[in-house]
Scaffold this active site. Structure first.
Site, PDB file in Angstrom:
ATOM      1  N   LYS A  29       0.831  -1.322  -0.029  1.00 40.11           N
ATOM      2  CA  LYS A  29       0.073   0.145   0.233  1.00 40.11           C
ATOM      3  C   LYS A  29       0.858   1.287   0.125  1.00 40.11           C
ATOM      4  O   LYS A  29       0.697   2.082  -0.782  1.00 40.11           O
ATOM      5  CB  LYS A  29      -0.869  -0.020   1.449  1.00 40.11           C
ATOM      6  N   GLY A 462     -63.199  -5.662  50.740  1.00 41.00           N
ATOM      7  CA  GLY A 462     -62.363  -6.177  51.674  1.00 41.00           C
ATOM      8  C   GLY A 462     -61.323  -7.342  51.415  1.00 41.00           C
ATOM      9  O   GLY A 462     -60.830  -8.009  52.124  1.00 41.00           O
ATOM     10  N   SER A 463     -61.045  -7.442  49.952  1.00 47.73           N
ATOM     11  CA  SER A 463     -60.325  -8.333  49.358  1.00 47.73           C
ATOM     12  C   SER A 463     -58.889  -8.156  49.661  1.00 47.73           C
ATOM     13  O   SER A 463     -57.894  -8.764  49.492  1.00 47.73           O
ATOM     14  CB  SER A 463     -60.663  -8.633  47.888  1.00 47.73           C
ATOM     15  N   SER A 533     -65.567  -2.632  41.058  1.00 45.27           N
ATOM     16  CA  SER A 533     -66.066  -2.841  39.619  1.00 45.27           C
ATOM     17  C   SER A 533     -66.430  -4.093  39.024  1.00 45.27           C
ATOM     18  O   SER A 533     -65.531  -4.847  38.514  1.00 45.27           O
ATOM     19  CB  SER A 533     -64.614  -2.217  38.792  1.00 45.27           C
TER      20      SER A 533
HETATM   21  N1  LIG Z   1       8.494  -7.030  -5.893  1.00 47.41           N
HETATM   22  C1  LIG Z   1       7.644  -6.320  -5.546  1.00 47.41           C
HETATM   23  N2  LIG Z   1       7.787  -5.822  -4.274  1.00 47.41           N
HETATM   24  C2  LIG Z   1       7.003  -4.874  -3.967  1.00 47.41           C
HETATM   25  C3  LIG Z   1       5.863  -4.276  -4.750  1.00 47.41           C
HETATM   26  N3  LIG Z   1       5.127  -3.413  -4.063  1.00 47.41           N
HETATM   27  C4  LIG Z   1       5.641  -3.530  -2.759  1.00 47.41           C
HETATM   28  N4  LIG Z   1       6.707  -4.233  -2.701  1.00 47.41           N
HETATM   29  C5  LIG Z   1       7.348  -4.523  -1.679  1.00 47.41           C
HETATM   30  O1  LIG Z   1       6.668  -5.063  -0.511  1.00 47.41           O
HETATM   31  C6  LIG Z   1       6.864  -4.721   0.897  1.00 47.41           C
HETATM   32  C7  LIG Z   1       6.022  -3.930   1.457  1.00 47.41           C
HETATM   33  O2  LIG Z   1       5.429  -2.814   1.064  1.00 47.41           O
HETATM   34  P1  LIG Z   1       4.743  -1.829   1.798  1.00 47.41           P
HETATM   35  O3  LIG Z   1       4.457  -0.679   0.856  1.00 47.41           O
HETATM   36  O4  LIG Z   1       5.549  -1.227   2.963  1.00 47.41           O
HETATM   37  O5  LIG Z   1       3.503  -2.469   2.142  1.00 47.41           O
HETATM   38  P2  LIG Z   1       2.132  -1.965   2.995  1.00 47.41           P
HETATM   39  O6  LIG Z   1       2.450  -2.686   4.523  1.00 47.41           O
HETATM   40  O7  LIG Z   1       1.112  -2.480   2.313  1.00 47.41           O
HETATM   41  O8  LIG Z   1       2.307  -0.571   3.123  1.00 47.41           O
HETATM   42  C8  LIG Z   1       8.252  -3.873   0.504  1.00 47.41           C
HETATM   43  O9  LIG Z   1       9.265  -4.558   0.681  1.00 47.41           O
HETATM   44  C9  LIG Z   1       7.756  -3.164  -0.749  1.00 47.41           C
HETATM   45  O10 LIG Z   1       9.034  -2.822  -1.469  1.00 47.41           O
HETATM   46  C10 LIG Z   1       5.756  -4.894  -6.128  1.00 47.41           C
HETATM   47  O11 LIG Z   1       4.946  -4.660  -7.106  1.00 47.41           O
HETATM   48  N5  LIG Z   1       6.710  -5.733  -6.608  1.00 47.41           N
END
Ligand SMILES: Nc1nc2c(ncn2[C@@H]2O[C@H](COP(=O)(O)OP(=O)(O)O)[C@@H](O)[C@H]2O)c(=O)[nH]1
Lengths: 629, 300
Positions: A29, A462-463, A533
């Site tokens: 991400k 008286g009940s 009643s």
């Molecule tokens: N080979 C490869 N490695 C990737 C790719 N995208 C991310 N990584 C690696 O995966 C690991 C985790 O990435 P990171 O962005 O920190 O993941 P997050 O925890 O989802 O934010 C890192 O070592 C990145 O360099 C990709 O498209 N190809």
């Protein structure tokens, strides 16, 4: 400041797309967002060089720059190499601005992810091509759906590690579509990516000739930007009332839904007063119209009152007002939810007390399964019943985020402990159907914090009716209830002094007492009527004056011989001796009730035990513990 | 009256934040630091409460080392808006002669800015403090809430920030606690300039390029605004066409060489800039994570 008119030059605002990135830890991400920022030239040289220094210290890419470090802004995050909190990042391309919420992947930060998703209108869900869909992917997809995001991009990342194999991509794409079929997404776009190298991020990749497009950025350019709905009926929560002088009263707020223009008929909720919009007052001018998302100040044609927390709505299509709801609730604090405890609830501009009365079930986010639960721990989600201290104008969350999303705040620490989404109302506050300013029975009862009742004691003289009735009144009074005891003997000294003991007079006696009891119930009281009643028909007639459940018939059942033996007022003796005629049980009939709400057999039940039984029937009010049975 | 122009979502969000915070505040204040962000902040505050005046005073925490043009702009702004202006100086620091020239940026900033701000807030008992910080300025800012809760002693705890969902801001506080509110959180430097251009908001002329007498120091151009900053061995002043991307204490504010003489040119230059605006500030790069540390101590 010189009062120059504002120009509408070409420097005007760009539309903004807010989106969130999510997925399991290490799916890439942060790398992907870093790549988007980098490739749209949103990263400056000095920031990049700071990252280069950090890359050498904490990076995971060896000699290469670790773009993820652009995102992990907190020291603890850089040191531990994880993302703890949501980071907001900004970039722009010609024609559009973007706000990215980069959400943490770890399960214990679900609340942060929900925070990021709450304002997003699109979600990028990352999947590692080697691993496919993981538990956390499913979990995030569910949270995204729960928070009402309808546009999803499935980013199948790390395609370089599976040799850009179209079959791997197709399999993940298919699995996700099957899984998400009932999550309510309006669009799902799957893209094969390599975030580290930038394949299919801003432009097409020649390593995926089999993928027809679009690349991610194009997808983001095409997405629908508005999270608020301009099409629905008009709603504006009043944030603030402006009264700079006696002649001006402006209602300030941000339009949650719909459009508004001068002349439109509006209604103020919950009061129900109607008026028309006179003007949309804005900085040095007036607006011809405004719509969802705009912060405005309205003036109204009539001198109607509204204050912070009220909602100004389209008069022709007002939303419901309610004080009991079914909600989806996400708990966000390490101190677990306590059902029955009062929290503060913030729903648009309202702050009211609220109680989670019951947890219907917990939703297991990984599988969607419904589990029984008595409490809710941090990051858990449940379907629950919520009741509020005041009626609120609202809309279901799926129809309007600003009208249906709320947070719960701890009353002691003031920390935000929960977030919720209204599904629907369980009980409408009926007072909105009445004319404005109508003080009705609910309103009166609400002031007394009780449910009005008519508890009708019937039984022989008286009940033991008076003994139990008096004891009951004392018990209710001690609990802070507002009561009134109508005793058969006492009313005969005043209201019914003209009546004797013939069948007709007895009938009229019961009728009058029932009508008085009804007025008192209408006034919000718990009325205890205690009179012989003797006739079933009159008792049924009395019952008919009340709403169902409001009339509680208590049959004080004491055999005639016992009553006669007790004879507290010496009446049986007089009746037997013929000094008294038309005496019930002697020379006048008593028709026992076939199905009383409470049947008290005094020979084997003490008056205290009888009162306990009756208290259970007088159903518990909000905030009090329920009946024990 | 001419029709006003439609609002942008950024502007509407900021106005909503202002109104929400004021509704919760006992004693709000707008931290006015004279720069472009403050100018936009002030403009938005005026829009949020128009036709009333914003129900808060302006507070300028004065280190006494600002550019003269900044003081002039500040006083003009106060006059023209009719808003109350509170100027606070850490008199103790002043008496002790704390200066960026002799004590360095770290210490000077701590005494004359961080401590001074705390003094001012405590003296006046302000509970809601509006500031012009933006999330795009710095990495730790990117994680900050719009309503940033501060415990007693103005401490910021990044790990226990209140979750902020939708546009629901929890502004509840107990006595002694305060709230920093950042209506410009989601604005970028470019958004700020576009807005200044579109709304013709007056800013300090130092933002526009002009031939100025500057000296090369610490890899940037420093303008000696008065004699309190002596030239060092070997330093010579020269005339350069420069402007400032951020304004602060003059010995700590680096100018950039630029031809941008008006807002449109600044927008063009900013859009293609390859360095960030904070680069000119000498106080951020003192030590790694320095902004985060300063904030934990109560820096804005
Ligand atoms: N080979 C490869 N490695 C990737 C790719 N995208 C991310 N990584 C690696 O995966 C690991 C985790 O990435 P990171 O962005 O920190 O993941 P997050 O925890 O989802 O934010 C890192 O070592 C990145 O360099 C990709 O498209 N190809």
């Amino acid at each position: 400041m010189p009062v120059a008119p504002e120009s509408t030059g070409s420097g005007g605002p760009l539309p903004t797309l807010r989106f969130i990135t999510c997925g399991s830890v290490d799916d890439g991400k942060s790398t992907l967002v870093g790549r988007l920022l980098h490739d749209t030239r949103s990263i400056c040289d000095d920031q990049l060089s700071a990252v280069e220094i950090d890359s050498r210290r904490h990076g995971t890419r060896g000699e290469r720059v670790d773009l993820a470090l652009l995102l992990d802004g907190l020291l603890a995050e850089r040191e531990q190499g994880i993302t703890i909190d949501v980071a907001y990042r900004f970039f722009a391309v010609p024609g559009r601005r973007f706000v990215v919420a980069d959400a943490p992947g770890h399960e214990q930060y679900t609340r942060n992810m929900a925070t990021g998703a709450s304002t997003a209108s699109l979600a990028i869900l990352l999947v590692d091509a080697r691993k496919g869909m993981l538990v956390q992917t499913c979990r995030h997809a569910r949270i995204v759906s729960l928070l009402g995001i309808r546009q999803v991009v499935l980013a199948v990342n790390k395609m370089d590690l599976v040799d850009f194999d179209p079959l791997v991509f197709a399999a993940i794409d298919g699995a996700f579509r099957t899984f998400s079929a009932d999550l309510g997404f309006a669009s799902v776009t799957s893209i094969p990516l390599c975030a580290v190298d930038g394949d299919n991020v801003i432009g097409d990749s020649d390593r995926t000739p089999w993928y027809p497009g679009p690349p991610l950025l194009e997808c983001l350019m095409r997405a629908d930007v508005r999270t608020t709905d301009a099409r629905g009926p008009f709603r504006m929560p009043v944030q603030w009332v402006s009264r700079p002088n006696q002649d001006f009263r402006g209602f300030a707020g941000r339009i949650a839904r719909g459009r508004i223009a001068p002349g439109d008929r509006v209604r103020v909720l919950p009061s129900g007063r109607e008026s028309a919009v006179r003007a949309i007052v804005a900085w040095q001018g007036e607006l011809p119209s405004a719509m969802a998302g705009d912060s405005v100040m309205l003036t109204l044609a009539d001198d109607v009152d509204a204050s912070r927390g009220d909602t100004i709505v389209a008069a022709a299509a007002p939303p419901a007002v309610a004080d009991q709801f079914q909600v989806h609730l996400l708990w966000m604090h390490e101190h677990a939810l306590v059902p029955g405890r009062q929290y503060l609830m913030k729903l648009h501009a309202n702050e009211v007390t609220a109680v989670i009365t019951t947890i219907k079930h917990r939703v297991e986010m990984n599988t969607g399964a419904h589990l029984a639960a008595r409490t809710l721990a941090m990051n858990e989600i449940a379907v629950a019943t919520l009741s509020t201290g005041r009626p609120l104008a609202f809309e279901p969350y799926r129809e309007s985020r600003p009208m249906g999303g709320f947070v719960l705040i701890d009353r002691m620490t003031f920390e935000t402990v929960g977030a919720g989404m209204i599904d629907f109302a369980l009980r409408r506050a009926s007072n909105i159907h009445w004319q404005a300013l109508h003080v009705d029975r609910e309103a009166r009862a609400a002031l007394k914090h009780q449910l009005p009742r008519c508890i009708w004691f019937t039984g022989l003289s008286g009940s033991g009716k008076s003994t139990i009735a008096n004891l009951l009144e004392r018990r209710l009074h001690a609990e802070g209830r507002h009561t009134y005891l109508l005793d058969g003997d006492n009313v005969r000294h005043g209201l019914n002094r003209d009546l004797g003991f013939t069948e007709a007079d007895r009938t009229e006696n019961v009728r009058r007492v029932a009508e008085v009891a009804k007025l008192m119930v209408d006034a919000g009281l718990i009325v205890i009527a205690s009179l012989i009643s003797p006739y079933r028909a009159e008792r049924e007639q009395a019952r008919g004056l009340f709403a169902s459940g409001e009339f509680v018939e208590v049959f004080v059942d004491t055999p005639l011989d016992v009553c006669e033996a007790r004879d507290p007022k010496g009446l049986y003796r007089k009746a037997r001796s013929g000094d008294l005629t038309n005496f019930t049980g002697i020379d006048s009939p008593y028709e026992p009730p076939p199905a009383p709400e409470v049947h008290v057999r005094t020979v084997d039940m003490s008056p205290e035990a009888a009162v306990d039984r009756i208290m259970e029937m007088v159903s518990p009010d909000e905030g009090r513990p329920g009946p024990t049975s | 009256m001419p029709d006003a122009e439609p609002l942008s979502d950024l502007e509407s969000e900021s106005i909503e934040i202002f109104r929400e915070a004021v509704a919760a505040a006992r004693n709000p204040v707008l931290l006015y630091s004279i720069g472009k962000d403050s100018s936009v902040l002030l403009h938005l505050a005026r829009k949020a409460f128009y036709p009333a005046k914003p129900p808060m005073p302006l507070l300028h925490v004065d280190t006494t080392w600002k550019f003269r043009e900044m003081y002039a702009h500040r006083d003009r702004t106060a006059r023209e808006t009719g808003m109350q202006l509170i100027v606070h100086v850490n008199e103790e620091g002043l008496r002790a002669g704390v200066s960026p020239v002799t004590h360095g940026s770290e210490y000077h900033t701590n005494v004359m800015k961080t401590q001074a701000l705390r003094q001012a807030l405590d003296t006046h008992g302000f509970d809601v403090i509006f500031g012009g910080a933006r999330r795009d300025e710095e990495r730790s800012r990117a994680k900050e809430r719009i309503f940033s809760f501060r415990g007693r002693g103005h401490r910021w705890e990044p790990r226990t920030q209140r979750p902020e969902l939708w546009n629901l801001y929890n502004a509840r506080m107990r006595p002694g606690e305060t709230m920093r509110v950042f209506p410009l959180s989601n604005w970028t430097e470019l958004d700020v300039w576009r807005y200044i251009g579109a709304k013709r908001i007056p800013v300090v002329p130092l933002y526009f390029s002009m031939e100025r007498k500057v000296v090369r120091r610490g890899g940037t151009w420093i303008m000696r605004d008065d004699d309190r900053m002596p030239l060092l061995e070997g330093e010579v002043e020269e005339l350069r066409r420069v402007r400032f991307r951020t304004l602060g204490c003059y010995p700590l504010s680096g100018a950039i060489e630029s031809e941008a003489r008006n807002v449109a040119e600044i927008i063009a230059e900013t859009a293609s800039a390859t360095t960030s605006e904070r680069q000119g500030r000498l106080i951020d790069s003192d030590q790694p994570g320095s902004m985060e540390r300063k904030k934990q101590e109560g820096y804005f």
